[in-house]
Design an enzyme around this catalytic site. Structure first.
Site, short mmCIF file in Angstrom:
data_model
loop_
_atom_site.label_atom_id
_atom_site.label_comp_id
_atom_site.label_asym_id
_atom_site.label_seq_id
_atom_site.Cartn_x
_atom_site.Cartn_y
_atom_site.Cartn_z
N SER A 125 -17.42 -31.54 28.81
CA SER A 125 -17.11 -32.01 29.91
C SER A 125 -17.37 -31.20 31.00
O SER A 125 -17.77 -30.12 30.90
CB SER A 125 -15.73 -32.74 29.79
N ASN A 126 -16.60 -31.69 32.00
CA ASN A 126 -16.72 -30.76 33.48
C ASN A 126 -15.65 -31.01 34.03
O ASN A 126 -14.66 -31.67 34.01
CB ASN A 126 -18.00 -31.04 34.28
#
Ligand code: CTP
Length: 393
Positions: free
Chosen positions: A205-206
């Site tokens: 993810s980020n």
């Protein structure tokens, strides 16, 4: 702002019905007139007397008695807005089917006023495919939703299904009755990160917080738009009056965006993961003693902004975001062409934008560039919402 507005409140069966009494107080404090209709289920949780005392009006709970008094058609026509709070699973099903078996059902069929629904039910009932289908069909007919929220329930259980707080419901009523410039427009907004699964317990993810997208959704809702917010996992609550669709992966986000069309505008503020793991493992990857570390092969995710930009149901205005650390405007122009959108909000991410409170952006359109000074994300949202409203004038 609710001065003189007439709100018909339908209270159906849920242990959270006490919040409806608090909602009435908030609405009346702003000058609204509130009349209440109590369903048979609702009467199990709040009394007719309590509702009458707090609305200052006679409460109708019986179709045939109401006919003798004011009549369901007159009640339906009296209302500037109909609010169903709490709305039980059964009430949603009756609404979706158009059943007119009681006073509430007749009013909901007869009214031409906008309808706002605040669901409240057990998380399993909310998650059931039947409820999801009922909600989708009501939304497609323009019924607005506030909540449900994710949180502890009356039973020792937690999850989505909790009735929104009275303040949030009041905000949603305000937005429903807003005479704002975006009234009657439907806007899709994406926000937050996506999570791309590696195996059942791991993902890529980020650091996107979702703050900018949520603020944009709230700003458009405040201008009277009906907003569908498609969001990856965040720690943020749904802005009042906004329909929040929670997803995890980029592919889910694309499906949710397509399902939300048609829309007048779409604003893509999400930080979509560019790649996903090509082969998601169905079982947790195990570290065998002495074995080499696994190699992840990545596959390109669909580009949601580009897909919607050339969709058969393309919104009239498609807005993308660009995160750039250098040549901000030049890169944004190229992105505008490549993705086929109308505007790009080019974000200078050389500072601490991700998770931060402030943003410096340039609005790049097909005809020019506006350089906006550094400002809080909420103000970027308000300004962008105003620009969107001006586009539709
Ligand atoms: N976007 C999208 N679907 C993707 C990737 C991006 O909808 N799979 C959208 C984002 O929501 C955003 C814009 O496209 O509106 C950003 O484009 P992107 O190509 O990801 O650019 P940057 O993140 O700015 O970075 P880079 O150009 O370095 O890839």
């Amino acid at each position: 702002m609710l001065q003189g507005r007439k709100i018909l409140l339908i209270v159906s069966g849920s242990v959270a019905a006490f919040k409806a009494l608090m909602l009435v107080r908030l609405l009346r404090a702003e000058g609204a007139a509130v009349r209440a209709v109590l369903t048979a289920g609702g009467a199990r949780f709040v009394t007719k007397e309590a509702l009458a005392a707090i609305t200052g009006e006679h409460v109708s709970d019986d179709l045939w008695a109401a006919e003798a008094e004011i009549g369901h058609i007159r009640l339906a026509r009296w209302a500037d807005a109909v609010v169903v709070a709490p709305a039980s699973a059964s009430r949603l099903a009756q609404m979706a089917q158009g059943l007119a078996e009681d006073l509430a059902g007749c009013i909901l069929l007869a009214t031409r006023a906008p309808v706002l629904v605040a669901p409240a039910m057990n998380p399993a009932m909310w998650a059931h495919a039947a409820t999801a289908a009922n909600v989708a069909s009501l939304k497609a007919r323009g019924v607005r939703f506030v909540g449900p929220e994710d949180g502890p329930m009356a039973e020792p259980e937690s999850g989505p299904g909790r009735l929104s707080e009275p303040e949030q419901m009041a905000d949603a009523v305000r937005s429903l009755l807003s005479d704002g410039p975006m009234k009657g427009r439907h806007i899709v907004v994406t926000a937050g990160p996506t999570q791309e699964p590696i195996d059942p317990v791991r993902y890529i993810s980020n650091r996107s917080s979702g703050k900018q997208g949520y603020a944009i959704a709230a700003a458009l809702s405040a201008l009277g738009a009906r907003v569908t917010l498609v969001s990856g996992p965040t720690n943020l609550a749904a802005p009042a009056g906004v329909a929040l669709v929670r997803i995890e992966s980029a592919r889910d986000m694309l499906a949710a965006c397509e399902a939300a069309l048609p829309a007048d505008a779409a604003i893509f503020a999400a930080a979509v993961a560019d790649w996903r793991v090509a082969q998601e493992a169905t079982q947790k990857l195990k570290k065998e003693p002495g074995a080499a570390a696994p190699t992840l092969t990545m596959a390109l995710n669909p580009d949601i902004l580009a897909t919607v930009s050339k969709h058969a149901q393309r919104p009239r205005l498609v807005v993308g975001f660009a995160a750039e650390t250098e040549h901000v405007v030049e890169h944004a122009r190229q992105k505008l062409e490549r993705k086929g959108c109308d505007w790009i909000v080019a974000n200078d991410v050389s500072g601490d934008v991700f998770g931060g409170e402030r943003n410096t952006v340039h609005l790049v359109t097909r005809t020019g560039v506006e350089d906006w000074p550094e400002m809080p994300k909420g103000e970027v949202a308000t300004r962008l919402a105003a620009r969107v409203a001006a586009f539709f004038q």
